[in-house]
Scaffold this motif. Structure first.
Motif, mmCIF file in Angstrom:
data_model
loop_
_atom_site.group_PDB
_atom_site.id
_atom_site.type_symbol
_atom_site.label_atom_id
_atom_site.label_comp_id
_atom_site.label_asym_id
_atom_site.label_seq_id
_atom_site.Cartn_x
_atom_site.Cartn_y
_atom_site.Cartn_z
ATOM 1 N N ALA A 35 0.842 -1.206 0.000
ATOM 2 C CA ALA A 35 0.000 0.000 0.000
ATOM 3 C C ALA A 35 0.867 1.241 0.000
ATOM 4 O O ALA A 35 1.989 1.238 0.516
ATOM 5 C CB ALA A 35 -0.918 0.005 1.203
ATOM 6 N N GLN A 87 -8.219 6.812 -10.199
ATOM 7 C CA GLN A 87 -8.861 7.416 -9.027
ATOM 8 C C GLN A 87 -10.252 7.923 -9.395
ATOM 9 O O GLN A 87 -11.219 7.705 -8.686
ATOM 10 C CB GLN A 87 -7.987 8.559 -8.525
ATOM 11 N N GLU A 174 -7.113 4.241 -5.228
ATOM 12 C CA GLU A 174 -8.290 4.456 -4.388
ATOM 13 C C GLU A 174 -9.515 3.676 -4.854
ATOM 14 O O GLU A 174 -10.552 4.267 -5.180
ATOM 15 C CB GLU A 174 -8.628 5.953 -4.311
ATOM 16 N N MET A 176 -11.633 1.966 -3.218
ATOM 17 C CA MET A 176 -12.791 1.969 -2.333
ATOM 18 C C MET A 176 -13.401 3.353 -2.148
ATOM 19 O O MET A 176 -14.384 3.474 -1.417
ATOM 20 C CB MET A 176 -12.407 1.451 -0.944
ATOM 21 N N THR A 184 -17.041 -1.843 0.835
ATOM 22 C CA THR A 184 -15.604 -1.789 1.085
ATOM 23 C C THR A 184 -15.101 -3.150 1.550
ATOM 24 O O THR A 184 -14.080 -3.649 1.060
ATOM 25 C CB THR A 184 -15.294 -0.726 2.153
ATOM 26 N N ILE A 202 -1.294 -0.378 -4.109
ATOM 27 C CA ILE A 202 -2.610 0.241 -3.941
ATOM 28 C C ILE A 202 -2.480 1.565 -3.202
ATOM 29 O O ILE A 202 -1.718 1.680 -2.247
ATOM 30 C CB ILE A 202 -3.567 -0.734 -3.186
ATOM 31 N N GLU A 204 -4.833 4.002 -1.032
ATOM 32 C CA GLU A 204 -6.148 3.956 -0.401
ATOM 33 C C GLU A 204 -6.128 4.812 0.855
ATOM 34 O O GLU A 204 -5.127 4.874 1.566
ATOM 35 C CB GLU A 204 -6.499 2.498 -0.089
ATOM 36 N N HIS A 205 -7.251 5.471 1.101
ATOM 37 C CA HIS A 205 -7.323 6.331 2.277
ATOM 38 C C HIS A 205 -7.971 5.641 3.465
ATOM 39 O O HIS A 205 -7.885 6.120 4.584
ATOM 40 C CB HIS A 205 -8.079 7.624 1.947
ATOM 41 N N ASP A 206 -8.638 4.515 3.214
ATOM 42 C CA ASP A 206 -9.281 3.794 4.312
ATOM 43 C C ASP A 206 -8.206 2.987 5.045
ATOM 44 O O ASP A 206 -7.750 1.944 4.569
ATOM 45 C CB ASP A 206 -10.360 2.874 3.731
#
Lengths: 251, 429
Positions: A35, A87, A174, A176, A184, A202, A204-206
Motif C-alpha cells: 500500500a 482514481q 483508491e 474503495m 468496502t 494500492i 487507499e485512504h481507508d
C-alpha cells in the motif's frame, strides 16, 4: 532482493519549477500487496501516472520485470503485464458492462486489428468476460449501460477491467473511494482474492483496509518515501506518526 | 431482430424494383441518393462510431472520384479495370490518401482533429485547380463508361444497378465491420480513448485504421459519382460537400447504423425535388438542421427509435392521438414557415423591388404564391401564416402535454416494472 518485479530508483518529476516527486525509491515484490499512503497532495497518484506511462519522469529509473519502462507509452507498459485503475472512474460510460469488459478482455487475445472475425462468435472471450463479471458481482448487469450504474458498481467494473489482461502487477488508485462499509469489505476480500500470485500496489485512504490487506506499506510525504515496512512497523514509526497518521491509528 | 431483417429485405426489394417504377429523371435522382447514402454511412463510421468529427470528408470523396476517372481513362481510354470494378480505384485512392491524412489528423482529438481535417480538405481544394495534369484545372477531367460483361452502361438504369450493387455491398461491409473486434474497439475509441491505452491498445494506430476505412468507402462513393457523371472537376473538393455530409449524417441520426443513409437519401431527394420549386432550398436545409439538432438530437432515425420505445411503454392506442396531433402540428408549422419564407423571398427579390418602384401608385403589388395573389400590405396575407404557426404551435404544445400526461400515468401505474428501458437502450446501441 531477487524477487523484485517493479522497482523505482530515485524517481523524480517536476512540473516547471514545482518538484512534485523528489526521489522516490521503492521495491515491489512479485507476490506482495503493497500500500502507498500519505497525505493529500503527497504525489501518490503522480507516482502511479509515472509507472503506468501517463506521465514521463523527469529523471530516475522505473524497472519492471527487467524492462526500463520510464517514459514508455501506456499501451506498451500494459502489454508487458502492468495494469492500473484510476482514481476518477475511467470506463466506457455509454457502452454496456459486458461491452466494457469485453474490450478489456480482447486485447491479450491479440484481436486488436482483427476485422475478419465476428466478436460475438468468440466463445473464449465471452466466457472470460462472463467470469470476470461474476468475480466482481456484476453478472446481473451485463446489458446495463455502464454510466448508469451506481458509483460503487462502476468502481467494481473498473477493477474487473484492470484484471482482464491477467497482469503481473496491478496498480489500484483508491478503489474503495465512495463505497459503503459493506461494499468496502467485499471489495477488500475481492482484492485479496484476485491478487493471489501477483503484485499489488494500492493507494487507499481507508486505513482499516490498508492495514488489513497489505503485506508492506510505504509512506509518501511531499514526494519522498519516508518509511517502508510491515503494517506493524509503520504503525510504530515515529516519523510516520508525526507526518501523517497522527492519532488516527494510535487511537 | 426479425422485424429488422424483414425491413431491410423489403427495402432492398424496393430498391431493386425502383427503375421499373420510376421515370428517367427520378432514376437519376435515385443514383444520387444512393451515392449520398453510402458517403454518409462511410462518414458516420468516423463521426458517429469513432467520435471523430471530420469537417473535410469531401477530400476523400474527391480523391476517390479522381482516382476512378483516371482509371477510366487509363490505357488509352479502355480503362484500368472493367467498368463494374472501377469503384475499386476510388477505394484504393481513398484508402491511401485517408491513411496519410489520418496519420496526421488523429494525432489530435476533438476540435484540433476537426481543424486538421478541415485544413487538409482546404489544401486539396486550393491545390487542385493548379495541378492541371492531375485534376484537369477548371475544366476537370472527363471519361467514358466502356461496355463490359455484355453490358453497355449506356442507360441510367444500368448505371443505377451498378451503383446499387456497390452501395449495398459497401453498406453491408460497413455493418459487418461493427460486429468485429475492431468495430467494437471503434466504439471504445469514441467513449474513452484514454482508457483504451491503459488496456494495451495503440490508440493512434486504431484511429488511423478507422480513418482510412472511412476514407476508403468515401472514395467508393466518389468513384460511383464519376461513373455516373463521366466527369470529375475540382469542385468535388468544395467545402459545401464536406458540410453536406455532416448535415445529412446528423439529420439522419448518428446513433443508428442506417440513420445517416436515411438522412442523406432524404436530403438529396428534397434537394432534387424542391430546388426546382424554390430558390430558398439551402435556407430550408439549414432550418431543418437547426430544428433537428434542437428538438431531436438523435436525428430522424433516433425519432423512429423513440416512438417505438413509447409505443412499447404506453401501447399504440394510447399514443395514436398524440401522434396524429404531432403530425398535424408539423404540417401546420411547415406550411406557415414555408409561406413566410417564400413570401419574404419574393418581396425582397430584385424583380419585385424593381416592379414596386416602377409603379408609384401601387407601392406593393400583389404576389402570386400557391396560385393565389396576395397583397404584401394586407393584414390578411400575414394572418394566414401567423394563424398556421399559432395553430401548429398550440398543437405541438398539446402533444407535449399529452405525452407528459401519459408519462405520469405510467409512472404511477407501473412503477414496479421498469425493465423494458434496458432492453431498448441495448437494441439502440
Amino acid at each position: 532482493m531477487s524477487n523484485t518485479i517493479l522497482s523505482l530508483r530515485d524517481l523524480r518529476k517536476s512540473f516547471g519549477p514545482a518538484d512534485i516527486i523528489r526521489g522516490v525509491n521503492l521495491d515491489l515484490q512479485a507476490d506482495e500487496r503493497h500500500a502507498f499512503i500519505g497525505p493529500n497532495g503527497a504525489g501518490k497518484s503522480t507516482v502511479f501516472h509515472l509507472i503506468s506511462g501517463n506521465l514521463t519522469p523527469t529523471s530516475g529509473d522505473i524497472v519492471f520485470d527487467g524492462h526500463r519502462i520510464g517514459g514508455r507509452s501506456p499501451q506498451e507498459i500494459n502489454r508487458l503485464g502492468l495494469s492500473r485503475s484510476f482514481q476518477i472512474t475511467n470506463i466506457f460510460p455509454k457502452l454496456t458492462v459486458f461491452e466494457n469488459l469485453r474490450l478489456a478482455v480482447m486485447r491479450p487475445h491479440g484481436l486488436q486489428y482483427s476485422f475478419w472475425s465476428f466478436i460475438d462468435r468468440n466463445a473464449r472471450i465471452r466466457e472470460q468476460t462472463e467470469r470476470l463479471m461474476e468475480q466482481v458481482r456484476l453478472q446481473g448487469r451485463a446489458t446495463t449501460i455502464a454510466g448508469e450504474m451506481s458509483y460503487s458498481e462502476q468502481r467494481s467494473l473498473e477493477i474487473a477491467m484492470t484484471l482482464a489482461s491477467d497482469p503481473k502487477v496491478i496498480l489500484l488508485d483508491e478503489p474503495m473511494a465512495g463505497m459503503s462499509n459493506e461494499e468496502t469489505a467485499y471489495t477488500a476480500d475481492l482484492i485479496r482474492e484476485v491478487t493471489q500470485g501477483r503484485a499489488l500496489l494500492i493507494v487507499e485512504h481507508d486505513m482499516e483496509v490498508v492495514f488489513s490487506i497489505s503485506d508492506r506499506i510505504s509512506v509518501l510525504v511531499y514526494g519522498e518515501v519516508i518509511a517502508t515496512g510491515t503494517p506493524d512497523e509503520i504503525r510504530n514509526n515515529a516519523k510516520v506518526k508525526e507526518a501523517y497518521l497522527g492519532e488516527e491509528v494510535t487511537a | 431482430m426479425k422485424t429488422r431483417i424483414v425491413l431491410v429485405g423489403a427495402g432492398v426489394a424496393l430498391l431493386l424494383a425502383a427503375p421499373l417504377l420510376l421515370s428517367q429523371g427520378l432514376v437519376n435522382a435515385a443514383i444520387q441518393m444512393l451515392i449520398a447514402a453510402l458517403f454518409a454511412c462511410a462518414y458516420n463510421l468516423l463521426c458517429g462510431q469513432a467520435g471523430m468529427l471530420s469537417f473535410g470528408h469531401a477530400a476523400y470523396f474527391g480523391v476517390g472520384a479522381f482516382a476512378t476517372v483516371h482509371a477510366m481513362n487509363a490505357i488509352g481510354g479502355t480503362g484500368l479495370l472493367p467498368t463494374p470494378l472501377l469503384p475499386l480505384a476510388g477505394a484504393v485512392g481513398g484508402l491511401g490518401i485517408g491513411a496519410i491524412a489520418g496519420w496526421f489528423a488523429t494525432q489530435r482529438t476533438g476540435t484540433y482533429f476537426a481543424m486538421i481535417t478541415l485544413a487538409i480538405a482546404e489544401l486539396l481544394h486550393a491545390l487542385a485547380p493548379h495541378l492541371k495534369g492531375l485534376f484537369g484545372g477548371e475544366a476537370g477531367v472527363s471519361a467514358m463508361r466502356m461496355p463490359a460483361l455484355g453490358l453497355t452502361f449506356g442507360s441510367s438504369t444500368q448505371v443505377y444497378y451498378l451503383t446499387l450493387v456497390w452501395v449495398l455491398v459497401s453498406i453491408a461491409l460497413l455493418y459487418l465491420y461493427t460486429q468485429t473486434p475492431v468495430g467494437r474497439l471503434t466504439l471504445g475509441l469514441r467513449e474513452n480513448g484514454h482508457r483504451l491505452r491503459f488496456l494495451g491498445y495503440d490508440v493512434h494506430k486504431l484511429s488511423v485504421l478507422v480513418f482510412a476505412i472511412s476514407a476508403m468507402f468515401s472514395g467508393v462513393a466518389g468513384g460511383l459519382q464519376v461513373i455516373n457523371n463521366e466527369a470529375a472537376n475540382y469542385v468535388l473538393f468544395d467545402p459545401s460537400l464536406s458540410a453536406a455530409v455532416v448535415l445529412n449524417t446528423y439529420i439522419g441520426g448518428v446513433k443508428v447504423f442506417l440513420g445517416p443513409a436515411l438522412g442523406a437519401a432524404l436530403m438529396t431527394f428534397f434537394g432534387y425535388a424542391i430546388s426546382d420549386l424554390t430558390q430558398s432550398w439551402l435556407l430550408y436545409q439549414g432550418i431543418l438542421f437547426v430544428l433537428v439538432m434542437m428538438f431531436m438530437p438523435a436525428g430522424l432515425a433516433g425519432m423512429v427509435g423513440t416512438s417505438s420505445t413509447l409505443r412499447k411503454r404506453y401501447g399504440a392506442a394510447a399514443l395514436a392521438p398524440a401522434f396524429v396531433l404531432a403530425l398535424l402540428a408539423a404540417l401546420c408549422l411547415s406550411c406557415g414557415g414555408a409561406f413566410v419564407v417564400e413570401m419574404l423571398q419574393r418581396m425582397f427579390s430584385q424583380d419585385y423591388r424593381a416592379l414596386a418602384s416602377a409603379n408609384a401608385a401601387m407601392p406593393s403589388p400583389p404576389i402570386t404564391l400557391f396560385g393565389v395573389a396576395w397583397s404584401p400590405a394586407s393584414v390578411i396575407t400575414w394572418l394566414v401564416p401567423a394563424s398556421l404557426l399559432a395553430i401548429g404551435g398550440a398543437m405541438a404544445y398539446f402533444t407535449r402535454q399529452r405525452l407528459q400526461a401519459l408519462d405520469s400515468q405510467h409512472a404511477t401505474g407501473a412503477a414496479t416494472a421498469n425493465q423494458p428501458h434496458v432492453a431498448t437502450t441495448r437494441s439502440a446501441a
